[in-house]
Design a protein around this motif. Structure first.
Motif, PDB file in Angstrom:
ATOM      1  N   CYS A 176      -7.161   7.739   0.583  1.00  0.00           N
ATOM      2  CA  CYS A 176      -6.399   7.277  -0.569  1.00  0.00           C
ATOM      3  C   CYS A 176      -5.505   8.427  -1.020  1.00  0.00           C
ATOM      4  CB  CYS A 176      -7.327   6.837  -1.704  1.00  0.00           C
ATOM      5  SG  CYS A 176      -6.432   6.296  -3.176  1.00  0.00           S
ATOM      6  N   PRO A 177      -4.407   8.606  -0.288  1.00  0.00           N
ATOM      7  CA  PRO A 177      -3.530   9.730  -0.635  1.00  0.00           C
ATOM      8  C   PRO A 177      -3.178   9.749  -2.123  1.00  0.00           C
ATOM      9  CG  PRO A 177      -2.762   8.650   1.356  1.00  0.00           C
ATOM     10  CD  PRO A 177      -3.912   7.842   0.856  1.00  0.00           C
ATOM     11  N   SER A 178      -2.938   8.573  -2.708  1.00  0.00           N
ATOM     12  CA  SER A 178      -2.554   8.565  -4.124  1.00  0.00           C
ATOM     13  C   SER A 178      -3.706   8.995  -5.012  1.00  0.00           C
ATOM     14  CB  SER A 178      -2.091   7.175  -4.542  1.00  0.00           C
ATOM     15  OG  SER A 178      -0.977   6.808  -3.777  1.00  0.00           O
ATOM     16  N   ARG A 199       2.254   1.159  -7.491  1.00  0.00           N
ATOM     17  CA  ARG A 199       1.848   1.709  -6.202  1.00  0.00           C
ATOM     18  C   ARG A 199       3.026   1.825  -5.258  1.00  0.00           C
ATOM     19  NH1 ARG A 199      -2.725  -0.397  -6.334  1.00  0.00           N
ATOM     20  NH2 ARG A 199      -3.140   1.455  -7.534  1.00  0.00           N
ATOM     21  N   ASN A 251     -13.005   4.557   0.673  1.00  0.00           N
ATOM     22  CA  ASN A 251     -12.061   5.658   0.445  1.00  0.00           C
ATOM     23  C   ASN A 251     -12.537   6.560  -0.689  1.00  0.00           C
ATOM     24  OD1 ASN A 251     -11.598   4.067  -1.740  1.00  0.00           O
ATOM     25  ND2 ASN A 251      -9.440   3.645  -1.303  1.00  0.00           N
ATOM     26  N   GLY A 286      -9.107   2.982  -5.835  1.00  0.00           N
ATOM     27  CA  GLY A 286      -7.675   3.153  -5.671  1.00  0.00           C
ATOM     28  C   GLY A 286      -6.884   2.318  -6.672  1.00  0.00           C
ATOM     29  N   CYS A 297      -1.654   4.888   3.762  1.00  0.00           N
ATOM     30  CA  CYS A 297      -2.960   4.341   3.367  1.00  0.00           C
ATOM     31  C   CYS A 297      -3.565   3.552   4.523  1.00  0.00           C
ATOM     32  CB  CYS A 297      -2.796   3.437   2.156  1.00  0.00           C
ATOM     33  SG  CYS A 297      -4.345   2.651   1.667  1.00  0.00           S
ATOM     34  N   TYR A 305       0.821  -1.215   0.000  1.00  0.00           N
ATOM     35  CA  TYR A 305       0.000   0.000   0.000  1.00  0.00           C
ATOM     36  C   TYR A 305       0.852   1.261   0.000  1.00  0.00           C
ATOM     37  CZ  TYR A 305      -3.504  -3.434   1.170  1.00  0.00           C
ATOM     38  OH  TYR A 305      -4.305  -4.538   1.144  1.00  0.00           O
ATOM     39  N   CYS A 306       0.294   2.328  -0.512  1.00  0.00           N
ATOM     40  CA  CYS A 306       0.988   3.611  -0.543  1.00  0.00           C
ATOM     41  C   CYS A 306       1.226   4.092   0.893  1.00  0.00           C
ATOM     42  CB  CYS A 306       0.144   4.660  -1.275  1.00  0.00           C
ATOM     43  SG  CYS A 306      -0.360   4.182  -2.928  1.00  0.00           S
ATOM     44  N   CYS A 318      -7.352  -2.362  -4.217  1.00  0.00           N
ATOM     45  CA  CYS A 318      -5.993  -2.319  -3.686  1.00  0.00           C
ATOM     46  C   CYS A 318      -5.743  -3.443  -2.702  1.00  0.00           C
ATOM     47  CB  CYS A 318      -5.734  -0.974  -3.022  1.00  0.00           C
ATOM     48  SG  CYS A 318      -5.293   0.275  -4.235  1.00  0.00           S
ATOM     49  N   HIS A 346      -5.605   1.225   4.441  1.00  0.00           N
ATOM     50  CA  HIS A 346      -5.701  -0.220   4.230  1.00  0.00           C
ATOM     51  C   HIS A 346      -4.720  -0.932   5.151  1.00  0.00           C
ATOM     52  CE1 HIS A 346      -8.563  -1.020   1.085  1.00  0.00           C
ATOM     53  NE2 HIS A 346      -7.955  -0.281   0.165  1.00  0.00           N
TER      54      HIS A 346
HETATM   55  S1  SF4 Z   1      -4.023   3.723  -4.297  1.00  0.00           S
HETATM   56 FE1  SF4 Z   1      -5.113   4.609  -2.543  1.00  0.00          FE
HETATM   57  S2  SF4 Z   1      -6.216   2.892  -1.600  1.00  0.00           S
HETATM   58 FE2  SF4 Z   1      -4.633   2.040  -2.948  1.00  0.00          FE
HETATM   59  S3  SF4 Z   1      -2.872   1.672  -1.658  1.00  0.00           S
HETATM   60 FE3  SF4 Z   1      -2.603   3.689  -2.580  1.00  0.00          FE
HETATM   61  S4  SF4 Z   1      -3.495   5.091  -1.114  1.00  0.00           S
HETATM   62 FE4  SF4 Z   1      -4.223   3.071  -0.570  1.00  0.00          FE
END
Ligand code: SF4
Ligand SMILES: Cc1ncc(C[n+]2csc(CCOP(=O)(O)OP(=O)(O)O)c2C)c(N)n1
Ligand SMILES: Cc1ncc(C[n+]2csc(CCOP(=O)(O)OP(=O)(O)O)c2C)c(N)n1
Ligand code: SF4
Ligand code: SF4
Ligand code: SF4
Ligand code: SF4
Ligand code: SF4
Ligand SMILES: [Mg+2]
Ligand SMILES: [Mg+2]
Lengths: 253, 178, 76, 360, 360, 253, 76, 178
Positions: free
Chosen positions: F217-219, H44, F126, F130, F26, F22-23, F56, F28
């Motif tokens: 979901c920062p990304s 990611r 979220n 994602g 996150c 995960y980012c 994700c 998750h």
């Molecule tokens: S894309 Fe969003 S939901 Fe998926 S791992 Fe990255 S931050 Fe989390």
């Protein structure tokens, strides 16, 4: 016609003269008839497109003299979405049974209601899968016997019957939602008014209009048409209370 | 020998069960059998029928287009199936309610007023199918009447066994009508 | 004829469901138990012509739109 | 259509742009890698196309049925997905094929089965050409092998879908969808709404205006005779499509002894194989089906007849699917081999050459 | 399994009874004509099988995924549907095939495409044997031609599904499903729950009791190398299944010059064709595939080699699907023809004989 | 460890030491961690089967040392139904994103809740897809920009964001339903209690337990992890109010 | 050492999200801005060892379970 | 001539856009080009890369397994792609952050401290990719630096045109470093 008498009721023109395949006393026929009465009265037969489901009413198109699409089981709302988005000025409606709308089509129902698609859903809840021979539906009552709940619906095993009108009326996209029944002449007359209202709201583009009809299925319920009126009155209406669940035009009055 | 048969009438007239009973009885007598109902929504309020094959050798298709025997209980079925009886075949028709008689002359036609007789003689409309079956067995002794009755006993739930005598009566009456 | 109303019922269009009979306020409809239409169904008919009030309840409830209703003209 | 505008674009985006230029009236889709750029691109362009519906559906099942409705209403409509999502559409496609609703599908294939991988694949050939859904029906299938063809085939798919009242599918893969290349964009068709197309689509369910008879779109033919008649009609149409719409590319086939057959991404690599092979003195040529259905059977038959042709070799990113269609035409006259990789692994020209050499 | 009990049953009901006797732990399904009797029968029997789950799902999509879960948990599981419903399961089947979850499917075919008709058909052959879903996978396909075989194949399908960790499909049709015939029922397997089968299904996700390593069931292989390896494993398994599990019936093949091939309902009629043909002095024989995949290719190859064999004729209730698989084996050595009807119209033996005569 | 100090917090054992994909920041990851903490504390790692979605968290199985099934997109509830009905004495949970649970999986979600399937749903909302690169979800907020709503979610075109916890809590089959958030240490601690409660209720066989997690979901949101806390606090929680929506065990207190 | 608590942060396990830094009540954590781990991320570290109170807030909020927390034993 | 290249680094280091820009510039100079990104969830928080082909003749596969040129910005990418550079090929690596140097001797290896130089000399970390591109063009003049700048102008939205000078500076600095 006899002298000195005038016509007070006749079959609507847009209801084709073809004999409907429905079982004797089935409210599907009644509902077809009054939808076509409203279409006639509003003069919108040339501007209306219907979507029939898979269920006993799959052949609805055979009886209504308007353009029609026949949708895959459960997908009438998706089909209607496609039609209405392509032809935003037309009247579009789906006509769906409880298996179609509340089982396999749950996602399409919820999401087209939530998007506020501007068409009308006629949801014919007869608490059974009529077409396929009387299996349990998501709306089958507790204890009700069907061909797949031969000892009565066991809510511990399969859950309680779903109340769709209540569920969709929570969604912001729904402009008007009412539960109707067709068991008496008075209720049939009332239902006609609600259908007209739904089409009016559709014309104004206010969002989804959803009419749930507490219906019957003499064949699936294994009873006579007149007995089915009792089951509707005594059992169905207790669990599925009638009335307007939502009406965005009510505030403006 | 293979006999290809159809039993047709309105839903509720007992055409499916009469075909089933006959097939089952034939099975008890060691025959190869198949029973095939019409199915699906066309049954809704309309007509019902079943095709029965009884043979000494394995049966190819349960679905047949020409019949050695047709037993019809209503006009639509008569219209539909009369032309499909093989020359020399048997057509039994319910003559108390069907108002247009069959016209073919190259087949054996039997008018059986099954509904009338069941209603007025046996006082039980339910057994009109057994009555017609009796007529059929008379002109075409596919199975022994006794086997039919044992078959009935086998397939009827215990609590309905009291109905066996009236069915027997119907079969006999049916046999007497042709 | 003195009746306030009368109805025409299509013999072949009727399915014998009996809903009209059930809902007629003056009970002037019946099912023809000694006859059937070509679908084998006992059709409804106006069994008491004298009492029909032309209320159209029967026609409204008739699922199959088999009933046409007439009422005595007010003008006459 | 005169081509003018040159751009440097991703396959997915070029396809989306082409759809807009081809007068698409509605797009209904659901995100899935590696094709999500299609809807993303369309939603970015949306303000410039106020009369085009671009709707993110709740699922692929909903998408295909929205297409049914919108295509049936007379629109020019498209959806796109990738392998698992396209599998979910199979019931709907069977309906659309039978109700004869013009509609364009895009499957940017990824490796399967199952959730698989998102890397490019050609494992959905059978599904595309034999009908992954139930019953006897066919979908017109295009296999672009460049960003340019993503554009050209899309325009063509819309036109042929309308012409034949049939679903048309762009069967491509993650690599073609994701890559950027130079592309010439066609001019815009004059935009016409579903309503505007009333005259040329007299079958559309757009309201029976002006006293025309009601229109009905259905795939239900409850009586056997009707259903068989419908099947005969469909088969007759399919026969005509086979006669008129086959497209393929020949590359050094004239004197070829070894016939490579490959479509899409694989065909690009196979061109290189031909070049290298020729440089090594091998008489190798490439037959590239552009339409996978209708399949270039006539051309293959012609090649199979030629005495100098020694063998056929089907190169696919699968364990072997198109090779069956080649075999069905070649019918034993020449050997037909297959070489494939799966899961997104791309064969090199050298791999393929070695495989060929092993067969001769 | 010793057979004792004789009954007179509908195909659908006999199949359901067989599933119960074969130790099915869970059935998940959705009604559709002409197979609804399966679930109806099971729900009627339910009180006698308190440990068997019989659940009406909200759709076919839900059913197939419940099967994934329940089969993955170690149960012996089944679903049943008819053509449109089976199309909706294609994504799920692709997942199940890749995750190698033992599971039994039933498709009681009706006429398509689309909503079609409810009359019997064999139009879903391609979908069944080539994988209607995405990616390279195979399903073991049985084609019963009698009520007796509905029983026998069901038991076998459960056993082979477990043996090969693969989906198995009973591909039948409305006529076989609806008809009643005499049938011998097998004895009951000793019932064992998913938990009871822990030892023989060490891969099942039933809780990592007793310190065993965690189990994972997935079809995701995000890396290309992994996905390709998975595909190789699957193909290796499929190869073994082809070696070991082919089943077919020969009827007067020894001296046959005309080889009819037909499965399911069609094969019964074709037996009659053989009898009539033989009576007329025609040297005709029937090859009936009992498993459609694996296909009896070896046997067909053997026949194609024989000098006295003049032609093959595939008789199907479709516009032609299985004939392709025959052609692929015969590979031009003999002519292969097809004759079919669709929409539920059943050919007579005479029809077929005339068709054959027209070819010779 | 230094002398005189004792361990007060460490990584749970059942959370495998593999680095999560995960980012940064996150939730998750946070959610995985605390589920495994509860599993550890309850000592049920050998009796628990998880179902991962497509999203994700598809790889959730890589990080949790328990049996796992990976479900098709949207179908985790159907898969879990199959597992739990086969193994009624085990703990079963699904772990699903908002696209998975509230878009493509709507029907499976509604119906397994309605049937009162006796497993636990962890619903990670979220407000975006994602995994696939930030497309609009059914729960994307009004005006929120995503890759398929590049000018902000237009509720007239696509409808209002769905409130799933509120919707499913109406269904009789749901025993316990709460909306949580993981934006502060206090809320994380609270969430752990709710997870434990859900498993306890599952053990008692009272029906569906549904925990909606307001996630980030920062990304996808194109912001830093710390900024995402603001978006959660200022925007998400306004539309998705926290709290217990239903608790059938509450009456018994 | 006088601090009530201390933390160990895994350099490779940390993703540099900064949530621990944000939530530490005594602000004794920082991201290492002049260094990255092998993933190219600026990892967190205990920048003010003296003030850590061992409250574990950082570890509870850390998504990646990269933090281990110790507190002065009461017994000692 | 065909040049097969890969640009790889952490997400956010601008590897995709540098490949895109180079390809676009080559296209402007009349070359055949293809650009292919790594895609999907492996991006990611991890590494990103793109493959660029530039050729005088049509390009077969956009996906290549051996490279004429590799430009890598982090250790994982160096480890992964160093072995895949063709003998005699070019490897450019970010030498201010990668702490393990490449080891191959059969290829041309250039250490470019792009991050350090961008941060400390140009005072704009964003342009480190342009800096590396400068270095690449110096050792392998695939396109003219001017074309690269026009390409930048073409692709940059108007409102960002003010950034062109700093990019130009970065390219020049990059060229000076090798
Ligand atoms: S894309 Fe969003 S939901 Fe998926 S791992 Fe990255 S931050 Fe989390
Ligand atoms: C995909 C698919 N699944 C199942 C069916 C079979 N089927 C036909 S109608 C029907 C249900 C009908 O019930 P309902 O929607 O309540 O309508 P009713 O007949 O009661 O009016 C089903 C399950 C189908 N045709 N397609
Ligand atoms: C049938 C199908 N449709 C679409 C996809 C592509 N897909 C993968 S994940 C995803 C959505 C993920 O969003 P969400 O469920 O909210 O999870 P998140 O990644 O946000 O945690 C989609 C649409 C798929 N794999 N399968
Ligand atoms: S089966 Fe039921 S719903 Fe269908 S037509 Fe008959 S009464 Fe009506
Ligand atoms: S019109 Fe009224 S009174 Fe007359 S028959 Fe009908 S219901 Fe009875
Ligand atoms: S209500 Fe209509 S269909 Fe029913 S009995 Fe009366 S006339 Fe006949
Ligand atoms: S334990 Fe508490 S005080 Fe110590 S670093 Fe963590 S959050 Fe800060
Ligand atoms: S919360 Fe965890 S991952 Fe984030 S910066 Fe702190 S230690 Fe690193
Ligand atoms: Mg219903
Ligand atoms: Mg999400």
């Amino acid at each position: 016609m006899k002298d000195g008498y005038e016509l007070v009721y006749k079959r609507p023109d847009t209801l084709l003269s073809k004999r409907m395949h429905y079982c004797p006393g089935c409210f599907h026929s009644t509902m077809h008839k009054i939808i076509m009465e409203v279409v006639d009265e509003m003069g919108i037969a040339e501007e209306t497109i219907g979507v029939s489901p898979v269920g006993c009413s799959v052949f609805a198109y055979d009886y209504m003299d308007i353009d029609f699409q026949q949708a895959a089981h459960g997908r009438a709302c998706a089909v209607a979405t496609g039609i209405k988005r392509s032809l935003p000025d037309k009247f579009v409606f789906t006509y769906q049974g409880d298996g179609d709308l509340a089982a396999i089509g749950t996602a399409e129902t919820i999401h087209s209601c939530n998007r506020g698609e501007n068409f009308t859903i006629f949801f014919i809840n007869n608490a059974i899968y009529g077409m396929t021979g009387g299996q349990m539906a998501p709306t089958t009552l507790e204890g009700q016997k069907t061909s797949t709940s031969p000892y009565g619906r066991d809510v511990k095993h399969v859950g309680h019957p779903l109340r769709m009108a209540e569920m969709v009326s929570q969604l912001p996209g729904v402009a008007y939602c009412e539960r109707l029944v067709l068991n008496t002449p008075a209720n049939v007359r009332k239902a006609k008014k609600s259908i007209k209202k739904a089409f009016d709201i559709q014309k104004q583009g206010l969002g989804m209009t959803f009419l749930e009809v507490v219906s019957n299925c003499p064949s699936g319920w294994k009873c006579s048409p007149v007995q089915s009126l009792d089951f509707v009155g005594e059992n169905m209406l207790k669990y599925y209370p009638l009335g307007v669940k939502k009406d965005v035009t009510a505030n403006s009055n | 020998m293979l006999q290809e048969m159809i039993f047709a009438g309105f839903g509720g007239q007992g055409v499916l069960s009469m075909g089933k009973l006959l097939a089952y009885a034939a099975m008890k007598e060691g025959k190869e059998i198949s029973w095939m109902p019409s199915y699906g929504p066309e049954m809704r309020g309309g007509t019902a029928n079943c095709m029965v094959n009884i043979s000494d050798t394995p049966i190819s298709s349960p679905i047949v287009q020409e019949y050695d025997v047709a037993v019809v209980f209503n006009l639509p079925s008569l219209k539909k199936f009369e032309p499909m009886v093989k020359p020399g075949g048997i057509l039994i028709w319910e003559s108390s309610t069907i108002k247009e008689a069959p016209t073919r002359t190259d087949i054996k036609v039997y008018a059986v007023p099954a509904i009338d007789q069941a209603t007025n003689v046996i006082k039980n409309t339910q057994v009109m199918n057994m009555l017609a079956l009796g007529s059929l067995l008379k002109v075409n002794p596919i199975v022994k009447p006794e086997t039919l009755l044992t078959a009935l006993k086998d397939t009827l739930p215990e609590r309905h066994h009291k109905l066996i005598p009236v069915n027997e009566e119907a079969i006999k009456l049916g046999m007497s009508l042709v | 004829m003195a009746a306030k109303g009368f109805v025409e019922i299509s013999v072949e269009g009727c399915k014998g469901c009996g809903l009209c009979v059930h809902h007629c306020p003056v009970k002037c409809l019946s099912l023809k138990m000694d006859d059937t239409n070509s679908f084998g169904l006992h059709y409804a008919y106006l069994s008491n012509e004298e009492t029909c009030i032309g209320c159209a309840n029967c026609a409204v409830i008739c699922p199959d739109a088999a009933i046409t209703v007439y009422r005595k003209s007010k003008a006459v | 259509m005169s081509k003018k505008e040159i751009a440097f674009m991703k396959g997915n985006e070029a396809l989306a742009e082409a759809a807009l230029r081809a007068g698409m009236t509605g797009y209904y889709g659901y995100p899935i890698t590696p094709q999500s750029e299609i809807m993303e691109y369309l939603t970015r362009q949306a303000p410039e196309y106020p009369h085009v519906t671009i709707l993110q559906a709740e699922s692929e099942v909903a998408s295909v049925n929205m297409l049914y409705g919108a295509g049936g209403a007379g629109g020019r409509v498209m959806t796109s997905s990738s392998s698992p999502g396209y599998s979910l559409m199979q019931e709907g496609i069977s309906y659309i094929a039978c109700a004869e609703i013009p509609s364009v599908f895009v499957n940017v294939q990824r490796g399967g089965p199952g959730l698989g991988t998102i890397q490019p694949s050609q494992g959905d050939y059978f599904q595309a050409v034999k009908g992954g859904g139930h019953g006897d029906y066919r979908v017109i299938v295009f296999a672009p092998n460049s960003v340019q063809e993503m554009v050209d085939h899309t325009v063509l798919a819309f036109d042929l879908a309308d012409k034949w009242r049939n679903p048309a599918l762009i069967l491509t893969d993650g690599a073609i969808g994701q890559m950027m290349e130079k592309v010439e964009l066609p001019e815009h068709y004059k935009f016409r709404s579903a309503e505007d197309m009333r005259d040329e689509k007299p079958w559309a369910t757009n309201g029976k205006k002006g006293g025309r008879k009601k229109n009905l779109l259905t795939s239900l033919n409850i009586k056997s005779e009707d259903m068989e008649r419908k099947n005969h009609e469909l088969q007759a149409k399919y026969g005509k499509i086979c006669d008129e719409e086959v497209r393929y590319e020949s590359y050094h086939l004239d004197d070829a002894e070894i016939i490579i057959s490959a479509y899409g991404l694989s065909s690009r690599i196979c061109k290189k194989v031909v070049d290298i092979g020729r440089a090594q003195g091998m008489k190798v040529g490439l037959l590239r089906p552009i339409t996978l259905w209708p399949f270039p059977s006539k051309k293959i038959d012609e090649l199979a007849k030629k005495e100098n042709v020694k063998l056929f070799m089907s190169i696919e990113m699968s364990v072997g699917q198109m090779d069956e269609d080649i075999k069905l035409v070649v019918n034993g006259r020449k050997p037909v081999h297959h070489y494939g990789r799966t899961g997104g692994i791309i064969f090199t020209a050298e791999d393929i050459l070695n495989q060929i050499k092993a067969k001769i």
